[in-house]
Design a protein around this motif. Structure first.
Motif, PDB file in Angstrom:
ATOM      1  N   PHE A   1       0.835  -1.206   0.000  1.00  0.00           N
ATOM      2  CA  PHE A   1       0.000   0.000   0.000  1.00  0.00           C
ATOM      3  C   PHE A   1       0.867   1.252   0.000  1.00  0.00           C
ATOM      4  N   PHE A   2       1.839   1.307   0.895  1.00  0.00           N
ATOM      5  CA  PHE A   2       2.711   2.478   0.971  1.00  0.00           C
ATOM      6  C   PHE A   2       3.454   2.682  -0.356  1.00  0.00           C
ATOM      7  N   LEU A   3       3.974   1.598  -0.934  1.00  0.00           N
ATOM      8  CA  LEU A   3       4.706   1.705  -2.196  1.00  0.00           C
ATOM      9  C   LEU A   3       3.783   2.132  -3.331  1.00  0.00           C
ATOM     10  N   ASP A   4       2.543   1.624  -3.339  1.00  0.00           N
ATOM     11  CA  ASP A   4       1.587   2.009  -4.376  1.00  0.00           C
ATOM     12  C   ASP A   4       1.237   3.489  -4.281  1.00  0.00           C
ATOM     13  N   VAL A   5       1.026   3.979  -3.061  1.00  0.00           N
ATOM     14  CA  VAL A   5       0.707   5.401  -2.883  1.00  0.00           C
ATOM     15  C   VAL A   5       1.851   6.260  -3.401  1.00  0.00           C
ATOM     16  N   ARG A   6       3.077   5.920  -3.018  1.00  0.00           N
ATOM     17  CA  ARG A   6       4.226   6.682  -3.489  1.00  0.00           C
ATOM     18  C   ARG A   6       4.337   6.630  -5.012  1.00  0.00           C
ATOM     19  N   ASP A   7       4.077   5.452  -5.585  1.00  0.00           N
ATOM     20  CA  ASP A   7       4.177   5.287  -7.031  1.00  0.00           C
ATOM     21  C   ASP A   7       3.109   6.119  -7.745  1.00  0.00           C
ATOM     22  N   ASP A   8       1.867   6.042  -7.289  1.00  0.00           N
ATOM     23  CA  ASP A   8       0.786   6.768  -7.951  1.00  0.00           C
ATOM     24  C   ASP A   8       0.920   8.274  -7.790  1.00  0.00           C
ATOM     25  N   LEU A   9       1.550   8.705  -6.710  1.00  0.00           N
ATOM     26  CA  LEU A   9       1.765  10.137  -6.507  1.00  0.00           C
ATOM     27  C   LEU A   9       3.102  10.591  -7.086  1.00  0.00           C
ATOM     28  N   GLN A  10       3.840   9.657  -7.694  1.00  0.00           N
ATOM     29  CA  GLN A  10       5.154   9.945  -8.271  1.00  0.00           C
ATOM     30  C   GLN A  10       6.053  10.641  -7.253  1.00  0.00           C
ATOM     31  N   SER A  11       6.022  10.104  -6.028  1.00  0.00           N
ATOM     32  CA  SER A  11       6.803  10.655  -4.925  1.00  0.00           C
ATOM     33  C   SER A  11       7.454   9.499  -4.169  1.00  0.00           C
ATOM     34  N   PRO A  12       8.543   8.914  -4.721  1.00  0.00           N
ATOM     35  CA  PRO A  12       9.136   7.705  -4.147  1.00  0.00           C
ATOM     36  C   PRO A  12       9.701   7.878  -2.744  1.00  0.00           C
ATOM     37  N   MET A  13       9.938   9.122  -2.328  1.00  0.00           N
ATOM     38  CA  MET A  13      10.460   9.362  -0.986  1.00  0.00           C
ATOM     39  C   MET A  13       9.437  10.104  -0.111  1.00  0.00           C
ATOM     40  N   LEU A  14       8.158   9.997  -0.445  1.00  0.00           N
ATOM     41  CA  LEU A  14       7.118  10.653   0.345  1.00  0.00           C
ATOM     42  C   LEU A  14       7.230  10.250   1.816  1.00  0.00           C
ATOM     43  N   PRO A  15       7.375  11.210   2.720  1.00  0.00           N
ATOM     44  CA  PRO A  15       7.415  10.875   4.145  1.00  0.00           C
ATOM     45  C   PRO A  15       6.107  10.226   4.592  1.00  0.00           C
ATOM     46  N   ILE A  16       6.243   9.153   5.343  1.00  0.00           N
ATOM     47  CA  ILE A  16       5.086   8.437   5.881  1.00  0.00           C
ATOM     48  C   ILE A  16       5.249   8.314   7.388  1.00  0.00           C
ATOM     49  N   ILE A  17       4.186   8.668   8.110  1.00  0.00           N
ATOM     50  CA  ILE A  17       4.160   8.469   9.556  1.00  0.00           C
ATOM     51  C   ILE A  17       2.996   7.538   9.853  1.00  0.00           C
ATOM     52  N   GLN A  18       3.311   6.343  10.293  1.00  0.00           N
ATOM     53  CA  GLN A  18       2.259   5.396  10.642  1.00  0.00           C
ATOM     54  C   GLN A  18       2.151   5.279  12.163  1.00  0.00           C
ATOM     55  N   VAL A  19       0.967   4.898  12.628  1.00  0.00           N
ATOM     56  CA  VAL A  19       0.726   4.708  14.055  1.00  0.00           C
ATOM     57  C   VAL A  19       0.582   3.225  14.340  1.00  0.00           C
ATOM     58  N   ALA A  20       1.366   2.701  15.258  1.00  0.00           N
ATOM     59  CA  ALA A  20       1.223   1.309  15.682  1.00  0.00           C
ATOM     60  C   ALA A  20       0.025   1.196  16.616  1.00  0.00           C
ATOM     61  N   LEU A  21      -0.723   0.131  16.466  1.00  0.00           N
ATOM     62  CA  LEU A  21      -1.998  -0.026  17.151  1.00  0.00           C
ATOM     63  C   LEU A  21      -1.914   0.102  18.672  1.00  0.00           C
ATOM     64  N   ALA A  22      -2.961   0.699  19.236  1.00  0.00           N
ATOM     65  CA  ALA A  22      -3.142   0.751  20.682  1.00  0.00           C
ATOM     66  C   ALA A  22      -4.108  -0.322  21.142  1.00  0.00           C
ATOM     67  N   SER A  23      -4.918  -0.845  20.212  1.00  0.00           N
ATOM     68  CA  SER A  23      -5.958  -1.807  20.551  1.00  0.00           C
ATOM     69  C   SER A  23      -6.356  -2.552  19.292  1.00  0.00           C
ATOM     70  N   GLY A  24      -7.233  -3.528  19.453  1.00  0.00           N
ATOM     71  CA  GLY A  24      -7.697  -4.282  18.302  1.00  0.00           C
ATOM     72  C   GLY A  24      -9.049  -4.903  18.549  1.00  0.00           C
ATOM     73  N   LEU A  25      -9.725  -5.246  17.476  1.00  0.00           N
ATOM     74  CA  LEU A  25     -11.042  -5.880  17.589  1.00  0.00           C
ATOM     75  C   LEU A  25     -10.935  -7.358  17.930  1.00  0.00           C
ATOM     76  N   GLY A  26      -9.789  -7.955  17.648  1.00  0.00           N
ATOM     77  CA  GLY A  26      -9.638  -9.384  17.855  1.00  0.00           C
ATOM     78  C   GLY A  26      -8.381  -9.748  18.615  1.00  0.00           C
ATOM     79  N   PRO A  27      -8.066 -11.050  18.677  1.00  0.00           N
ATOM     80  CA  PRO A  27      -6.951 -11.540  19.503  1.00  0.00           C
ATOM     81  C   PRO A  27      -5.581 -11.481  18.854  1.00  0.00           C
ATOM     82  N   PHE A  28      -5.498 -10.973  17.620  1.00  0.00           N
ATOM     83  CA  PHE A  28      -4.222 -11.044  16.899  1.00  0.00           C
ATOM     84  C   PHE A  28      -3.570  -9.666  16.724  1.00  0.00           C
ATOM     85  N   MET A  29      -3.775  -8.790  17.711  1.00  0.00           N
ATOM     86  CA  MET A  29      -3.225  -7.435  17.633  1.00  0.00           C
ATOM     87  C   MET A  29      -1.697  -7.440  17.576  1.00  0.00           C
ATOM     88  N   GLU A  30      -1.067  -8.297  18.358  1.00  0.00           N
ATOM     89  CA  GLU A  30       0.390  -8.289  18.399  1.00  0.00           C
ATOM     90  C   GLU A  30       0.995  -8.686  17.064  1.00  0.00           C
TER      91      GLU A  30
END
Length: 265
Positions: free
Chosen positions: A147-176
């Motif tokens: 997804f991140f690579l596709d966004v950069r590719d479609d925006l023609q911005s291969p070094m677009l800064p990305i800040i992602q947030v690691a989960l604080a919670s989850g709907l199911g048992p596989f959050m980790e």
């Protein structure tokens, strides 16, 4: 980034309502605009996604706190344009290139670029719905990386800064497993803000209003790490905010100035 801070479900009716409380850190500011659902620039205010994530009850998210904190740290930053795109309760597979949500996000991003502007960063907070099934959790890292690579590719911005947030919670048992996938993404110009440990609403899933404010500040502090000498001003046409920093927010809860555009999911 479709925040649910201050949103509670009525135990009798099951109807979710927002308490309407906007903390001072999230107050409207004439220097903070957002791209509305009809693709026009308007004064930004919480809930940022009230006209985007229309099937959910929206509350306080990190977007306004982020933008206000950027201006607090640099009063000369200029006008900030937020481009909210988040739809809550979605899986990463619903954001793959070619899907409705991906195309809708790109349509909004391209609209924000009309008459000048430069995308400077993507903010991404999503994954709670991918914690329900082990198969989804195990495939999350590969799908997120693409997804991140596709966004950069479609925006023609291969070094677009990305800040992602690691989960604080989850709907199911596989959050980790999902968190491990998030932490394991190894791309240039990507940084991760960890939301684990921030206070949650009584539902045990969504961040409280105070936590959303704290997260917004964390995102702003991280964003400034990409700008050691500060942003650069570039001309902007009359159809977009002048001297704007547009942030595309693709921050999903449960799923530049030079114009800085942040994608909220």
């Amino acid at each position: 980034m479709a925040g649910r801070g201050g949103v509670a479900n009525n135990t009798i009716t099951g109807i979710a309502t927002w308490d309407g409380i906007v903390p001072p850190q999230c107050s409207p500011n004439p220097s903070i605009l957002k791209l509305s659902a009809n693709l026009t620039w308007v004064l930004a205010h919480d809930p940022l996604h009230d006209d985007i994530d229309v099937n959910k009850t929206n509350g306080i998210g990190p977007g306004m706190a982020f933008a206000n904190h950027v201006l607090d740290k640099d009063p000369n930053f200029g006008i900030i344009g937020l481009v909210p795109c988040a739809i809550g309760g979605t899986k990463i597979s619903e954001w793959e290139r070619g899907t409705f949500l991906y195309k809708q996000m790109m349509r909004r991003v391209q609209a924000s670029l009309q008459n000048g502007g430069t995308i400077q960063a993507l903010l991404w907070y999503q994954g709670e719905s991918d914690t329900e099934r082990q198969e989804d959790a195990k495939s999350y890292k590969a799908k997120l990386d693409k997804f991140f690579l596709d966004v950069r590719d479609d925006l023609q911005s291969p070094m677009l800064p990305i800040i992602q947030v690691a989960l604080a919670s989850g709907l199911g048992p596989f959050m980790e497993i999902v968190r491990e996938g998030q932490m394991g993404i190894d791309l240039m110009n990507l940084r991760t803000v960890d939301a684990k440990g921030l206070p949650l609403e009584p539902d045990g899933l969504h961040l409280t209003t105070a936590a959303q404010v704290q997260l917004g500040k964390m995102l702003a502090d991280t964003f400034f790490q990409f700008l050691p000498s500060g942003p650069i001003v570039s001309p902007v046409g009359s159809g977009a905010p002048r001297k704007c920093s547009n942030f595309i927010f693709d921050i999903l809860i449960v799923p530049l100035l030079r114009c800085i555009k942040m994608i909220l999911n």
